[in-house]
Design an enzyme around this catalytic site. Structure first.
Site, mmCIF file in Angstrom:
data_model
loop_
_atom_site.group_PDB
_atom_site.id
_atom_site.type_symbol
_atom_site.label_atom_id
_atom_site.label_comp_id
_atom_site.label_asym_id
_atom_site.label_seq_id
_atom_site.Cartn_x
_atom_site.Cartn_y
_atom_site.Cartn_z
ATOM 1 N N PRO A 159 -44.973 -11.074 -19.084
ATOM 2 C CA PRO A 159 -43.562 -11.224 -19.463
ATOM 3 C C PRO A 159 -43.059 -9.946 -20.110
ATOM 4 C CG PRO A 159 -44.984 -12.456 -20.974
ATOM 5 C CD PRO A 159 -45.867 -11.953 -19.867
ATOM 6 N N ASP A 160 -41.800 -9.602 -19.858
ATOM 7 C CA ASP A 160 -41.198 -8.433 -20.520
ATOM 8 C C ASP A 160 -40.598 -8.915 -21.840
ATOM 9 O OD1 ASP A 160 -39.422 -6.393 -21.419
ATOM 10 O OD2 ASP A 160 -39.517 -5.511 -19.413
ATOM 11 N N ILE A 161 -41.265 -8.574 -22.930
ATOM 12 C CA ILE A 161 -40.882 -9.108 -24.247
ATOM 13 C C ILE A 161 -39.511 -8.591 -24.662
ATOM 14 C CG2 ILE A 161 -41.594 -9.268 -26.679
ATOM 15 C CD1 ILE A 161 -44.503 -8.660 -25.591
ATOM 16 N N ASP A 204 -48.371 -4.018 -18.370
ATOM 17 C CA ASP A 204 -47.445 -4.609 -17.404
ATOM 18 C C ASP A 204 -48.088 -5.766 -16.641
ATOM 19 O OD1 ASP A 204 -45.211 -3.020 -17.952
ATOM 20 O OD2 ASP A 204 -46.083 -1.345 -16.830
ATOM 21 N N LYS A 225 -69.471 -13.200 -18.471
ATOM 22 C CA LYS A 225 -69.521 -11.758 -18.207
ATOM 23 C C LYS A 225 -69.844 -11.529 -16.724
ATOM 24 C CE LYS A 225 -71.964 -7.613 -19.513
ATOM 25 N NZ LYS A 225 -73.229 -7.092 -19.965
ATOM 26 N N ASN A 254 -54.673 0.269 -23.232
ATOM 27 C CA ASN A 254 -54.137 1.619 -23.078
ATOM 28 C C ASN A 254 -54.332 2.400 -24.370
ATOM 29 O OD1 ASN A 254 -51.655 1.295 -24.806
ATOM 30 N ND2 ASN A 254 -51.289 -0.323 -23.306
ATOM 31 N N LYS A 259 -33.996 2.814 -18.500
ATOM 32 C CA LYS A 259 -34.474 1.627 -19.239
ATOM 33 C C LYS A 259 -33.373 1.005 -20.093
ATOM 34 C CE LYS A 259 -39.289 2.516 -18.881
ATOM 35 N NZ LYS A 259 -40.470 3.180 -19.330
ATOM 36 N N LYS A 297 -33.137 -2.852 -19.248
ATOM 37 C CA LYS A 297 -33.512 -3.830 -20.275
ATOM 38 C C LYS A 297 -32.286 -4.350 -21.022
ATOM 39 C CE LYS A 297 -38.137 -2.416 -20.213
ATOM 40 N NZ LYS A 297 -39.445 -2.955 -20.496
HETATM 41 N N1 CTP Z 1 -41.917 -3.799 -23.129
HETATM 42 C C1 CTP Z 1 -42.035 -5.122 -23.503
HETATM 43 N N2 CTP Z 1 -42.740 -5.980 -22.709
HETATM 44 C C2 CTP Z 1 -43.323 -5.548 -21.569
HETATM 45 C C3 CTP Z 1 -43.221 -4.193 -21.201
HETATM 46 C C4 CTP Z 1 -42.509 -3.339 -22.007
HETATM 47 O O1 CTP Z 1 -41.506 -5.522 -24.543
HETATM 48 N N3 CTP Z 1 -43.997 -6.401 -20.828
HETATM 49 C C5 CTP Z 1 -41.124 -2.911 -23.974
HETATM 50 C C6 CTP Z 1 -41.912 -1.832 -24.675
HETATM 51 O O2 CTP Z 1 -42.346 -2.247 -25.955
HETATM 52 C C7 CTP Z 1 -40.891 -0.701 -24.751
HETATM 53 C C8 CTP Z 1 -40.055 -0.875 -23.518
HETATM 54 O O3 CTP Z 1 -40.233 -2.234 -23.141
HETATM 55 O O4 CTP Z 1 -40.037 -0.858 -25.862
HETATM 56 C C9 CTP Z 1 -40.388 0.017 -22.384
HETATM 57 O O5 CTP Z 1 -41.732 -0.094 -22.075
HETATM 58 P P1 CTP Z 1 -42.405 0.694 -20.866
HETATM 59 O O6 CTP Z 1 -43.790 0.220 -20.719
HETATM 60 O O7 CTP Z 1 -42.184 2.148 -21.064
HETATM 61 O O8 CTP Z 1 -41.515 0.236 -19.695
HETATM 62 P P2 CTP Z 1 -41.804 -0.612 -18.493
HETATM 63 O O9 CTP Z 1 -40.680 -1.563 -18.406
HETATM 64 O O10 CTP Z 1 -43.149 -1.217 -18.552
HETATM 65 O O11 CTP Z 1 -41.702 0.463 -17.338
HETATM 66 P P3 CTP Z 1 -42.768 1.529 -16.774
HETATM 67 O O12 CTP Z 1 -44.132 1.071 -17.202
HETATM 68 O O13 CTP Z 1 -42.529 1.505 -15.335
HETATM 69 O O14 CTP Z 1 -42.386 2.834 -17.392
#
Ligand code: CTP
Length: 407
Positions: A313-315, A285, A295, A216, A345, A349
């Protein structure tokens, strides 16, 4: 380009002593002036063998002082007058001989005289050593450096690397930009002294095959600015960075990762021993369920490939879910409805603070506007619908975090 003036209103006495690193002092003078400082240069006789006073006068826009017998001073007391309005004396380069002189309180020429005569509580002394590696390593120099620190001096560097003499080792003077950053950091309030801060920054990269991936537009600038601001505030900072080519802020430990899983695996072991976790990374995500080892070829007549995606994983949520989590700060980069999404959020979170910002509109820029959302309410930084430089914002955010962890 940032128009931040981090040293605005500061008056710096810049002392040059004898050493080839005097050539860097010209650039340093320019950096300090660009950062808003007034710079009064003082040179020893040895320094004048390496660089002309005219150069420093032109760059500082002030006459250079070289002698304690300078008749320009009405009272003929340059050694007193020089430091009375100074916020700091910075000796760069500081030779082995000059450090030895300071330690013994000797004062047989203007610069050492001014150092001795300075008001010790209001005018700190910073030293940027520059010398051959053997001179630096010599027990006499090391003893003198320890004594100079015990007397209240602050050492900036030295760095290790190639030396003018052709040898390689510790003793190089820091570069001008590094010294300027050190001085700026020196003046920042130590709001996070002794705290451990963990920051994620940048995008992640999820491989599709050996040459392609999903990523991104996050530049990492906000996260790097927060890491720098936390280090300036006295914290021990670890920065886990996705693929970006930004300069590591001084004093920050950096761990480079590529994918979300790698970022997760780097962060989790460090999180439990951190006091503060700031998640600025734009973590992907999803990742391709299985990256192709080879390739993927575009074969004539074949259809476009399709991918299965697996959730990453959501860190931030994982850290916030630890038994004893650090103070967690999440970022919400949103293209619309920043306040509403940030508040969602905060709950989702389960963190005490979410920082909302306009995602796509700020990626890659040097300035931004932040919306702090917590259980108490909302607050804009810098406020009034304005934008500010990312480092200035990072410093304000660090102050907000420091206030919250104290109360
Ligand atoms: N974050 C994280 N790990 C992930 C996704 C997000 O640690 N896999 C953290 C980001 O660093 C940020 C916060 O969560 O501090 C929100 O990230 P964002 O991408 O805006 O939220 P998402 O939970 O991915 O929701 P969306 O993409 O639907 O807005």
């Amino acid at each position: 380009m940032s128009d931040r003036q981090d040293l605005a209103g500061r008056h710096i006495v810049l002392g040059l002593t004898g050493g080839i690193a005097c050539y860097k002092a010209a650039e340093l003078t320019r950096e300090l002036v660009k950062a808003g400082a007034t710079v009064q240069v003082v040179m020893t006789e040895a320094a004048e063998h390496f660089i002309g006073a005219v150069t420093l006068q032109a760059l500082s826009n002030r006459p250079v002082f070289t002698s304690q017998w300078d008749a320009r001073e009405a009272n003929n007391m340059a050694h007193i007058n020089l430091t009375r309005d100074a916020d700091a004396v910075l000796i760069a380069p500081a030779s082995a001989d000059f450090i030895a002189k300071l330690v013994h309180g000797r004062a047989d020429e203007l610069l050492s005289l001014a150092c001795l005569a300075r008001p010790i509580t209001s005018c700190p002394l910073l030293l940027a050593p520059a010398m051959n590696r053997e001179m630096w390593a010599h027990p006499a120099t090391q003893r003198n450096v320890a004594q100079a620190i015990a007397d209240g001096g602050h050492m900036l560097g030295p760095a290790a690397g190639d030396q003018a003499c052709g040898e390689t080792g510790a003793g190089r003077m820091l570069e001008a930009a590094e010294l300027c950053d050190e001085l700026i950091a020196f003046f920042q309030p130590k709001l996070l002294a002794g705290r451990r801060v963990l920051v994620t920054a940048g995008p992640t990269y999820e491989a599709i095959d050996p040459v392609r991936g999903i990523t991104n537009l996050s530049s990492g600038k906000m996260g790097f600015a927060i890491a720098r601001a936390a280090a300036e505030a006295g914290a021990r900072v670890t920065l886990v960075a996705g693929p970006v080519s930004l300069r590591t802020p001084r004093g920050v430990t950096r761990i480079d990762v590529r994918s979300a899983v790698q970022m997760h695996d780097a962060v989790l072991p460090l999180a439990a021993s951190s006091d503060i976790f700031v998640a600025t990374a734009a973590v992907a995500d999803w990742r391709p369920s299985s990256a192709s080892a080879q390739k993927i070829k575009k074969l004539a007549g074949s259809s476009a490939p399709s991918f299965e995606l697996t959730e990453n994983p959501d860190i931030l949520a994982a850290v916030a879910g630890l038994a004893k989590p650090p103070f967690c700060v999440g970022f919400a980069a949103e293209s619309s409805d920043v306040a509403r999404h940030a508040r969602e959020k905060l709950k989702l979170k389960n963190v005490p603070l979410i920082v909302g910002n306009r995602g796509p509109a700020t990626f890659g820029l040097d300035d931004n506007a932040l919306l702090l959302v917590d259980a108490q309410g909302e607050r804009e930084l810098p406020g009034g619908g304005r934008r500010a430089d990312k480092l200035a914002l990072a410093r304000q955010l660090v102050a907000e975090i420091a206030r919250r962890i104290k109360s």
